[in-house]
Design a protein around this motif. Structure first.
Motif, PDB file in Angstrom:
ATOM      1  N   THR A  92       0.882  -1.115  -0.280  1.00 16.57           N
ATOM      2  CA  THR A  92      -0.021  -0.155  -0.137  1.00 16.57           C
ATOM      3  C   THR A  92       0.931   1.222  -0.068  1.00 16.57           C
ATOM      4  O   THR A  92       0.625   2.187  -0.763  1.00 16.57           O
ATOM      5  CB  THR A  92      -1.007   0.343   1.295  1.00 16.57           C
ATOM      6  OG1 THR A  92      -1.681  -1.291   1.142  1.00 16.57           O
ATOM      7  CG2 THR A  92      -1.773   1.236   1.019  1.00 16.57           C
ATOM      8  N   ARG A  93       1.812   1.211   0.877  1.00 14.11           N
ATOM      9  CA  ARG A  93       2.637   2.493   0.840  1.00 14.11           C
ATOM     10  C   ARG A  93       3.606   2.584  -0.454  1.00 14.11           C
ATOM     11  O   ARG A  93       3.524   3.778  -0.996  1.00 14.11           O
ATOM     12  CB  ARG A  93       3.854   2.323   2.274  1.00 14.11           C
ATOM     13  CG  ARG A  93       4.896   3.595   2.158  1.00 14.11           C
ATOM     14  CD  ARG A  93       5.934   3.255   3.113  1.00 14.11           C
ATOM     15  NE  ARG A  93       6.755   2.417   1.988  1.00 14.11           N
ATOM     16  CZ  ARG A  93       7.193   1.431   2.803  1.00 14.11           C
ATOM     17  NH1 ARG A  93       7.205   1.167   4.039  1.00 14.11           N
ATOM     18  NH2 ARG A  93       8.029   0.285   1.731  1.00 14.11           N
ATOM     19  N   ARG A 151       2.828   1.469  -3.268  1.00 10.57           N
ATOM     20  CA  ARG A 151       1.756   2.072  -4.461  1.00 10.57           C
ATOM     21  C   ARG A 151       1.513   3.517  -4.608  1.00 10.57           C
ATOM     22  O   ARG A 151       1.437   4.005  -5.444  1.00 10.57           O
ATOM     23  CB  ARG A 151       0.617   1.050  -4.196  1.00 10.57           C
ATOM     24  CG  ARG A 151      -0.552   1.310  -5.431  1.00 10.57           C
ATOM     25  CD  ARG A 151      -1.886   0.946  -5.108  1.00 10.57           C
ATOM     26  NE  ARG A 151      -2.376   1.558  -3.974  1.00 10.57           N
ATOM     27  CZ  ARG A 151      -3.106   1.097  -3.056  1.00 10.57           C
ATOM     28  NH1 ARG A 151      -3.320  -0.280  -2.928  1.00 10.57           N
ATOM     29  NH2 ARG A 151      -3.354   2.015  -2.038  1.00 10.57           N
ATOM     30  N   ASP A 152       1.158   3.795  -3.065  1.00  9.62           N
ATOM     31  CA  ASP A 152       0.871   5.340  -3.117  1.00  9.62           C
ATOM     32  C   ASP A 152       2.147   6.159  -3.537  1.00  9.62           C
ATOM     33  O   ASP A 152       1.815   7.205  -3.875  1.00  9.62           O
ATOM     34  CB  ASP A 152       0.333   5.602  -1.565  1.00  9.62           C
ATOM     35  CG  ASP A 152      -0.915   5.137  -1.043  1.00  9.62           C
ATOM     36  OD1 ASP A 152      -1.603   4.871  -2.046  1.00  9.62           O
ATOM     37  OD2 ASP A 152      -1.175   4.942   0.043  1.00  9.62           O
ATOM     38  N   GLN A 153       3.281   5.771  -3.025  1.00  4.30           N
ATOM     39  CA  GLN A 153       4.520   6.329  -3.415  1.00  4.30           C
ATOM     40  C   GLN A 153       4.836   6.474  -4.887  1.00  4.30           C
ATOM     41  O   GLN A 153       5.135   7.337  -5.643  1.00  4.30           O
ATOM     42  CB  GLN A 153       5.841   5.852  -2.829  1.00  4.30           C
ATOM     43  CG  GLN A 153       5.833   6.185  -1.352  1.00  4.30           C
ATOM     44  CD  GLN A 153       7.089   5.480  -0.866  1.00  4.30           C
ATOM     45  OE1 GLN A 153       7.690   4.603  -1.413  1.00  4.30           O
ATOM     46  NE2 GLN A 153       7.500   5.877   0.474  1.00  4.30           N
ATOM     47  N   ASN A 201      -1.917   9.890  -5.370  1.00  6.55           N
ATOM     48  CA  ASN A 201      -3.599   9.823  -5.333  1.00  6.55           C
ATOM     49  C   ASN A 201      -4.216  10.838  -6.366  1.00  6.55           C
ATOM     50  O   ASN A 201      -4.810  11.642  -6.025  1.00  6.55           O
ATOM     51  CB  ASN A 201      -3.900  10.450  -3.898  1.00  6.55           C
ATOM     52  CG  ASN A 201      -5.175   9.950  -3.501  1.00  6.55           C
ATOM     53  OD1 ASN A 201      -6.152   9.024  -4.176  1.00  6.55           O
ATOM     54  ND2 ASN A 201      -5.892  10.667  -2.438  1.00  6.55           N
TER      55      ASN A 201
END
Length: 76
Positions: free
Chosen positions: A44-45, A47-49, A53
């Motif tokens: 999750t981290r 992917r967000d990096q 968003n």
């Protein structure tokens, strides 16, 4: 043995490994088990990096830009 009579998670694991080994052989059982090993990192981290968003409008604009580039290159 019935599913509801398993005593513990360890018993389920033991019986599952025995069944896999019997059906696939030791090497096949090992290859099957390798598919389910835990990876490392924080998906999750990460992917967000990588993705951030983005808003719906940003995603739509990116799609349109890629489609335009494909048309200019002669793609579909």
């Amino acid at each position: 043995m019935h599913l509801w009579s398993f005593q513990s998670q360890a018993e389920i694991m033991r019986l599952g490994i025995e069944a896999l080994s019997k059906a696939l052989g030791p090497a096949g059982m090992a290859r099957f088990m390798q598919q389910f090993e835990m990876g490392s990192g924080d998906y999750t981290r990460d992917r967000d990096q990588i993705l951030g968003n983005p808003s719906i409008d940003e995603i739509f604009a990116d799609i349109q830009e890629m489609q335009q580039e494909q048309q200019e290159e002669g793609g579909s």
